[in-house]
Write an enzyme that holds these catalytic residues in place. Sequence first.
Site, mmCIF file in Angstrom:
data_model
loop_
_atom_site.group_PDB
_atom_site.id
_atom_site.type_symbol
_atom_site.label_atom_id
_atom_site.label_comp_id
_atom_site.label_asym_id
_atom_site.label_seq_id
_atom_site.Cartn_x
_atom_site.Cartn_y
_atom_site.Cartn_z
ATOM 1 N N ARG A 103 -51.104 68.346 -26.085
ATOM 2 C CA ARG A 103 -51.617 69.523 -26.826
ATOM 3 C C ARG A 103 -51.462 70.809 -26.003
ATOM 4 O O ARG A 103 -52.343 71.673 -25.992
ATOM 5 C CB ARG A 103 -53.096 69.348 -27.203
ATOM 6 N N SER A 162 -59.379 66.954 -34.793
ATOM 7 C CA SER A 162 -60.083 66.535 -33.570
ATOM 8 C C SER A 162 -60.678 67.768 -32.902
ATOM 9 O O SER A 162 -59.960 68.734 -32.628
ATOM 10 C CB SER A 162 -59.111 65.895 -32.580
ATOM 11 N N GLU A 180 -60.534 70.710 -28.064
ATOM 12 C CA GLU A 180 -59.127 70.784 -28.432
ATOM 13 C C GLU A 180 -58.930 72.019 -29.314
ATOM 14 O O GLU A 180 -57.890 72.650 -29.317
ATOM 15 C CB GLU A 180 -58.729 69.518 -29.197
HETATM 16 N N1 EPU Z 1 -62.722 55.235 -32.112
HETATM 17 C C1 EPU Z 1 -64.056 54.890 -32.056
HETATM 18 N N2 EPU Z 1 -64.835 55.201 -33.134
HETATM 19 C C2 EPU Z 1 -64.340 55.813 -34.232
HETATM 20 C C3 EPU Z 1 -62.974 56.170 -34.285
HETATM 21 C C4 EPU Z 1 -62.180 55.884 -33.199
HETATM 22 O O1 EPU Z 1 -64.541 54.311 -31.102
HETATM 23 O O2 EPU Z 1 -65.119 56.053 -35.167
HETATM 24 C C5 EPU Z 1 -61.870 54.863 -30.970
HETATM 25 C C6 EPU Z 1 -61.147 53.570 -31.279
HETATM 26 O O3 EPU Z 1 -61.087 52.802 -30.114
HETATM 27 C C7 EPU Z 1 -59.749 54.018 -31.650
HETATM 28 C C8 EPU Z 1 -59.596 55.222 -30.744
HETATM 29 O O4 EPU Z 1 -60.889 55.845 -30.728
HETATM 30 O O5 EPU Z 1 -58.789 53.048 -31.379
HETATM 31 C C9 EPU Z 1 -58.530 56.192 -31.205
HETATM 32 O O6 EPU Z 1 -58.866 56.616 -32.523
HETATM 33 P P1 EPU Z 1 -57.754 57.285 -33.453
HETATM 34 O O7 EPU Z 1 -56.574 56.401 -33.587
HETATM 35 O O8 EPU Z 1 -58.432 57.728 -34.709
HETATM 36 O O9 EPU Z 1 -57.237 58.531 -32.622
HETATM 37 P P2 EPU Z 1 -57.948 59.635 -31.703
HETATM 38 O O10 EPU Z 1 -57.579 59.392 -30.292
HETATM 39 O O11 EPU Z 1 -59.405 59.754 -31.997
HETATM 40 C C10 EPU Z 1 -55.864 61.186 -31.742
HETATM 41 C C11 EPU Z 1 -55.534 62.617 -32.025
HETATM 42 C C12 EPU Z 1 -55.492 62.832 -33.537
HETATM 43 C C13 EPU Z 1 -54.461 61.918 -34.152
HETATM 44 C C14 EPU Z 1 -54.846 60.475 -33.808
HETATM 45 C C15 EPU Z 1 -53.830 59.475 -34.284
HETATM 46 C C16 EPU Z 1 -56.428 63.887 -30.147
HETATM 47 C C17 EPU Z 1 -57.493 64.811 -29.675
HETATM 48 N N3 EPU Z 1 -56.541 63.483 -31.412
HETATM 49 O O12 EPU Z 1 -57.200 60.959 -32.209
HETATM 50 O O13 EPU Z 1 -55.067 64.177 -33.741
HETATM 51 O O14 EPU Z 1 -54.414 62.066 -35.565
HETATM 52 O O15 EPU Z 1 -54.924 60.345 -32.360
HETATM 53 O O16 EPU Z 1 -52.707 59.529 -33.469
HETATM 54 O O17 EPU Z 1 -55.528 63.546 -29.384
HETATM 55 C C18 EPU Z 1 -55.885 66.400 -33.977
HETATM 56 O O18 EPU Z 1 -55.314 66.626 -32.920
HETATM 57 O O19 EPU Z 1 -56.538 67.264 -34.607
HETATM 58 C C19 EPU Z 1 -55.840 65.044 -34.509
HETATM 59 C C20 EPU Z 1 -56.482 64.682 -35.618
#
Ligand code: EPU
Length: 347
Positions: free
Chosen positions: A161, A239, A343
């Site tokens: 990012r 996010s 972010e």
């Molecule tokens: N998780 C939890 N609880 C929840 C949801 C998620 O514990 O309610 C944990 C789980 O272990 C899950 C992990 O968080 O495996 C990752 O969750 P997710 O795949 O939803 O991705 P994220 O890391 O929370 C990032 C990006 C998102 C992007 C997703 C999918 C950042 C800050 N965010 O989120 O990007 O859509 O991966 O690749 O890197 C954004 O930047 O605005 C955004 C939405």
Amino acid sequence: MDLRKSYSLKKHNTFGMDVSCAAYVEYGSVEELVKFFSAGRQYDLPRPFLHIGGGSNLLFTGDFPGTVLHSGIRFISVSDHGVEVGAGTLWDDFCLWCAENGFWGPENLSGIPGETGAAAVQNIGAYGVEFKDLVREVRCFDVVTCSVKTFRQAECRYGYRDSIFKQSAKGRYIVTSVVFNLSSEVSPRLEYGHVKAAVERALSESSKEALTPGIIRSVILGIRDSKLPDPAKIGSAGSFFKNPVVPKVFYEKAEHYAKSKYGQDYEVPHFDAGSGFVKIPAAWLIEQCGWKGYREGNAGVYEKQPLVLVNLTGKAVPDEIVALEKKIAGSVLDLFGIELQPEVEHI
Ligand code: EPU
């Protein structure tokens, strides 16, 4: 060129903050932008200047005293050089266009709100793909020299990012278009989470044999739909925090906490970030602190993805979001010793 004074930004930020700016300028072409700056028109307008895209990664913390600039440069054109996309083109319009025309590349980034120019600044990413993996060059206007400048991919210094446009070049360059490297050869990226299983399910349900970028796009849109709020219905900026990359000792502490709470078989989600560092999902840390689905006044923590702060009623004011942000970050710091970084850009 569209110039407005005392202009409402409510429709220009997906959080739906009811704030205004002293002046707002929308230009429709590179020529208009060049003319604006070379005629010195910027000197007649209130400072500071802020260039926005779709306002999908911003939190306005109050009325903006300066001038907001916005690109109306919208086009997609194909040449021997690659596919060039105007900075004001909606990012997902480009993803849809690729899916419809059989180009591989941005399908995993389908459904991300915002515009192509902002995607180049922010290095958007999702489901194992980042903007930086697709871009060949970023074309800009340099407000200091009043000339155009092209950055090759390596010159953009992309990180998580992050880019040169958020660091040393901040405020100097306005992205006008992006040239992409796309492929018409089948090249799916299915390594992230449950993407592969969901794609296999979609293929068997549709009884289609050949994988297309359109199939992956539908799967990704389905995953997003089940986890993230629709910005047209609930205000948010995706996010809110970055996923923290921390020395391994912080992960070990979190693991100790989780195993004593949930049992020895419990695994804390994490990704090896190399050199003794680990990336821990901020969503997990926030959920452990009990915030998932929390609501206070008009602001809240999205019930399906706690990394997303939401304007639940559409009437939240900036202070409500900022107060919630501080409480969440404070509790993660107290429980895990990890400092969450936003972010979302605070203006
Ligand atoms: N998780 C939890 N609880 C929840 C949801 C998620 O514990 O309610 C944990 C789980 O272990 C899950 C992990 O968080 O495996 C990752 O969750 P997710 O795949 O939803 O991705 P994220 O890391 O929370 C990032 C990006 C998102 C992007 C997703 C999918 C950042 C800050 N965010 O989120 O990007 O859509 O991966 O690749 O890197 C954004 O930047 O605005 C955004 C939405």
